[in-house]
Design a protein around this motif. Structure first.
Motif, mmCIF file in Angstrom:
data_model
loop_
_atom_site.group_PDB
_atom_site.id
_atom_site.type_symbol
_atom_site.label_atom_id
_atom_site.label_comp_id
_atom_site.label_asym_id
_atom_site.label_seq_id
_atom_site.Cartn_x
_atom_site.Cartn_y
_atom_site.Cartn_z
ATOM 1 N N THR A 119 16.250 47.931 7.461
ATOM 2 C CA THR A 119 16.309 48.952 8.497
ATOM 3 C C THR A 119 15.319 50.057 8.169
ATOM 4 O O THR A 119 14.881 50.234 7.039
ATOM 5 N N THR A 120 14.973 50.816 9.191
ATOM 6 C CA THR A 120 14.182 52.021 8.987
ATOM 7 C C THR A 120 14.929 53.176 9.639
ATOM 8 O O THR A 120 15.917 52.969 10.334
ATOM 9 N N ARG A 121 14.453 54.377 9.418
ATOM 10 C CA ARG A 121 15.162 55.543 9.950
ATOM 11 C C ARG A 121 15.143 55.518 11.483
ATOM 12 O O ARG A 121 14.102 55.347 12.104
ATOM 13 N N HIS A 122 16.324 55.704 12.074
ATOM 14 C CA HIS A 122 16.447 55.759 13.525
ATOM 15 C C HIS A 122 16.337 57.192 14.002
ATOM 16 O O HIS A 122 16.678 58.138 13.273
ATOM 17 N N PRO A 123 15.933 57.384 15.238
ATOM 18 C CA PRO A 123 16.135 58.689 15.858
ATOM 19 C C PRO A 123 17.625 58.934 16.030
ATOM 20 O O PRO A 123 18.437 58.043 15.823
ATOM 21 N N ALA A 124 17.980 60.140 16.371
ATOM 22 C CA ALA A 124 19.395 60.447 16.589
ATOM 23 C C ALA A 124 19.984 59.475 17.605
ATOM 24 O O ALA A 124 19.317 59.087 18.567
ATOM 25 N N PRO A 125 21.249 59.040 17.403
ATOM 26 C CA PRO A 125 21.865 58.105 18.343
ATOM 27 C C PRO A 125 21.808 58.621 19.774
ATOM 28 O O PRO A 125 21.991 59.813 20.039
ATOM 29 N N ALA A 126 21.553 57.706 20.696
ATOM 30 C CA ALA A 126 21.467 58.083 22.104
ATOM 31 C C ALA A 126 22.846 58.212 22.735
ATOM 32 O O ALA A 126 22.990 58.831 23.778
ATOM 33 N N HIS A 127 23.858 57.627 22.098
ATOM 34 C CA HIS A 127 25.211 57.620 22.651
ATOM 35 C C HIS A 127 26.190 57.954 21.534
ATOM 36 O O HIS A 127 25.924 57.701 20.360
ATOM 37 N N VAL A 139 24.998 52.179 20.204
ATOM 38 C CA VAL A 139 24.648 53.470 19.625
ATOM 39 C C VAL A 139 23.312 53.993 20.157
ATOM 40 O O VAL A 139 23.155 55.181 20.416
ATOM 41 N N HIS A 140 22.342 53.076 20.365
ATOM 42 C CA HIS A 140 20.980 53.526 20.685
ATOM 43 C C HIS A 140 20.513 53.151 22.094
ATOM 44 O O HIS A 140 19.466 53.638 22.527
ATOM 45 N N GLY A 141 21.239 52.290 22.794
ATOM 46 C CA GLY A 141 20.865 51.975 24.165
ATOM 47 C C GLY A 141 19.626 51.121 24.309
ATOM 48 O O GLY A 141 19.028 51.056 25.395
ATOM 49 N N THR A 142 19.218 50.426 23.248
ATOM 50 C CA THR A 142 18.038 49.557 23.310
ATOM 51 C C THR A 142 18.209 48.501 24.396
ATOM 52 O O THR A 142 19.270 47.867 24.494
ATOM 53 N N GLU A 143 17.180 48.321 25.235
ATOM 54 C CA GLU A 143 17.237 47.239 26.222
ATOM 55 C C GLU A 143 17.299 45.920 25.461
ATOM 56 O O GLU A 143 16.443 45.632 24.617
ATOM 57 N N LEU A 144 18.310 45.090 25.772
ATOM 58 C CA LEU A 144 18.642 44.012 24.850
ATOM 59 C C LEU A 144 19.152 42.766 25.563
ATOM 60 O O LEU A 144 19.919 42.853 26.527
ATOM 61 N N LEU A 145 18.725 41.632 25.067
ATOM 62 C CA LEU A 145 19.315 40.337 25.399
ATOM 63 C C LEU A 145 19.683 39.688 24.072
ATOM 64 O O LEU A 145 18.865 39.632 23.152
ATOM 65 N N ILE A 146 20.919 39.199 23.950
ATOM 66 C CA ILE A 146 21.379 38.532 22.729
ATOM 67 C C ILE A 146 21.640 37.070 23.042
ATOM 68 O O ILE A 146 22.269 36.736 24.059
ATOM 69 N N SER A 147 21.183 36.196 22.174
ATOM 70 C CA SER A 147 21.459 34.773 22.329
ATOM 71 C C SER A 147 21.386 34.120 20.952
ATOM 72 O O SER A 147 21.145 34.785 19.936
ATOM 73 N N THR A 148 21.623 32.813 20.947
ATOM 74 C CA THR A 148 21.362 32.019 19.754
ATOM 75 C C THR A 148 20.064 31.253 19.970
ATOM 76 O O THR A 148 19.660 30.999 21.116
ATOM 77 N N ALA A 149 19.426 30.861 18.888
ATOM 78 C CA ALA A 149 18.156 30.144 19.006
ATOM 79 C C ALA A 149 18.338 28.823 19.746
ATOM 80 O O ALA A 149 17.443 28.381 20.470
ATOM 81 N N SER A 150 19.499 28.197 19.608
ATOM 82 C CA SER A 150 19.726 26.893 20.246
ATOM 83 C C SER A 150 19.768 26.981 21.761
ATOM 84 O O SER A 150 19.542 25.987 22.453
ATOM 85 N N ARG A 151 20.071 28.164 22.314
ATOM 86 C CA ARG A 151 20.137 28.320 23.764
ATOM 87 C C ARG A 151 18.794 28.742 24.364
ATOM 88 O O ARG A 151 18.663 28.808 25.585
ATOM 89 N N VAL A 152 17.823 29.048 23.513
ATOM 90 C CA VAL A 152 16.527 29.533 23.995
ATOM 91 C C VAL A 152 15.454 28.568 23.527
ATOM 92 O O VAL A 152 15.015 28.612 22.365
ATOM 93 N N ASP A 153 15.021 27.697 24.427
ATOM 94 C CA ASP A 153 13.990 26.729 24.066
ATOM 95 C C ASP A 153 12.606 27.377 24.180
ATOM 96 O O ASP A 153 12.470 28.569 24.521
#
Length: 431
Positions: A5-13, A63-77
């Motif tokens: 990890t690296t230093r984050h800005p203050a949490p957005a939420h 905590v930070h509101g990062t635009e995000l998609l989460i998946s497993t590698a097996s579901r993403v060809d």
């Protein structure tokens, strides 16, 4: 897990309300608060190496509101990776070595607070549907303290439903099982005090088939089913094992969110729920045998009535969801057959643990109904041992069972017996 990890800005939420809920992943106990918050690209499509990495990304978003998609590698060809990269996502593998990003082919400015889901792909290739943590959080009222089992693949709608419950509600603890733990999940659940579990009908049927005694030792007070058509047989089987538990089935999807919740132990929902408009709640309707939902929990850009692609039938005052429109209807010599209804009849046989019904090309008729079944491992409780049809039925006995309950054109002409219930990563059967 060690995550660079690296230093984050203050949490957005602010920290979510469930930040001190207990998490058990890979046999290790921790809390949401103890998870690291890695520095992720923004926007990021995170391919989580394991369940704990997926939970780490979910906490980072909260905590930070990062635009995000989460998946497993097996579901993403490879094709999906290219599509995500072209859509501006930095596709990033998240594992014990930290975040390993691949730069997007068309960078863009991130949309703060946006979450993306990949649909299950039941109508073809998975699609991206946009949400926020708020639209994915559909349980808002105070809940009794529970320890939930989460067996779902990371990033799916059902996974987010359990995850947001634990993130946003104090006292909603979480025990996550990895794919290699699924066959033995009842022992994991019993060891960690699980008293609530959510799964597909296939998940529950498979567990009952493999080790019903182990399942009965889990002190479940809340059982939830969803993700597939829920028939009366599986509801009755679970009620027999857990007579005191609340058994709920939920209709939900990435597109329309959680739209139907039923607690009365019956398949389907009451017909008088149709076309009922209540502020803040989904409106359900039926057009040409298809369920149509207008929902406040819809994905981005999907306001208004949304055709779900799910076929329904009204029977005895209940609206039954029988399957997908593109696969449920079988045309037999000009007569329409619902594969889901035939499947329900087969599943209602006391010696059948699981059934799949499809159409096969046939001379003269064009198509005929065929089926595959998995039988219960032993004679069912309460069955008459003198009856061959309810002990260890052969193909002829199962055909007779169907013939007594279905019109002639809907009776399966071939029934093949499998040894185990097939299941996909989404915990669904290909039905």
């Amino acid at each position: 897990m060690t995550v660079a990890t690296t230093r984050h800005p203050a949490p957005a939420h602010p920290e979510p309300a469930g930040v001190d809920n207990r998490l058990v992943v890979g046999g290790a106990a921790r809390t949401w608060r103890s998870l690291p918050t890695p520095t992720l690209p923004d926007p990021a499509a995170v391919l989580a190496h394991s369940a704990v990495h997926a939970l780490t990304a979910a906490r980072q978003h909260a905590v930070h509101g990062t635009e995000l998609l989460i998946s497993t590698a097996s579901r993403v060809d490879a094709t999906m990776r290219a599509e995500l990269s072209a859509a501006g996502f930095t596709v990033s593998v998240l594992d014990d070595d930290g975040v390993r990003p691949s730069a997007p082919t068309r960078p863009r400015v991130a949309e703060p607070g946006r979450l993306w889901l990949l649909t299950s792909g039941s109508t073809g290739r998975p699609k991206r549907v946009g949400h926020t943590l708020d639209t994915l959080t559909t349980v808002r009222a105070d809940q009794p303290e529970r320890t939930w089992l989460c067996p779902y693949a990371p990033g799916t709608y059902a996974w987010w439903q359990v995850v947001t419950l634990s993130l946003t509600q104090p006292g909603q603890h979480l025990v996550v099982v990895e794919p290699d733990e699924l066959d033995d999940w009842p022992s994991v659940a019993a060891a960690h005090g699980v008293d609530a579990a959510s799964g597909t009908p296939t998940f529950w049927r498979r567990t009952l088939h493999r080790d019903a005694d182990a399942l009965a030792r889990v002190p479940l007070r809340q059982i939830t089913l969803g993700g597939e058509p829920v028939d009366q047989a599986i509801l009755d089987q679970l009620r027999e094992v857990f007579p005191a538990a609340r058994i709920s089935w939920i209709y939900a999807s990435s597109e329309v969110g959680a739209s139907i919740v039923v607690h009365d132990g019956r398949a389907g929902f009451p017909v008088d729920w149709l076309d009922r408009e209540t502020p803040g709640r989904p409106t359900l309707s039926v057009h040409d045998d298809e369920l149509v939902v207008t929902s406040p929990h819809h994905g981005v850009g999907l306001a208004g009535p949304i055709r779900t692609g799910d076929r329904v039938q009204v029977l005895d005052g209940r609206v039954l969801i029988t399957g997908r429109l593109d696969s449920d209807e079988i045309n037999v010599g000009g007569s329409k057959v619902s594969a889901g209804l035939v499947r329900g009849v087969l599943a209602g046989h006391p010696a059948v643990a699981w059934a799949r019904v499809t159409g096969r090309r046939a001379p003269v008729l064009g198509r005929m109904v065929v089926a595959e079944v998995v039988l219960a491992p032993a004679g069912p409780a309460g069955a008459d041992p003198a009856s061959a049809d309810t002990d260890v039925p052969d193909e002829a006995a199962l055909v007779r069972w169907c013939a007594d309950r279905l019109p002639e054109h809907a009776v399966p002409r071939r029934i093949r017996v499998l040894t185990d219930i097939p299941v996909k990563e989404t915990l669904k059967s290909d039905v």
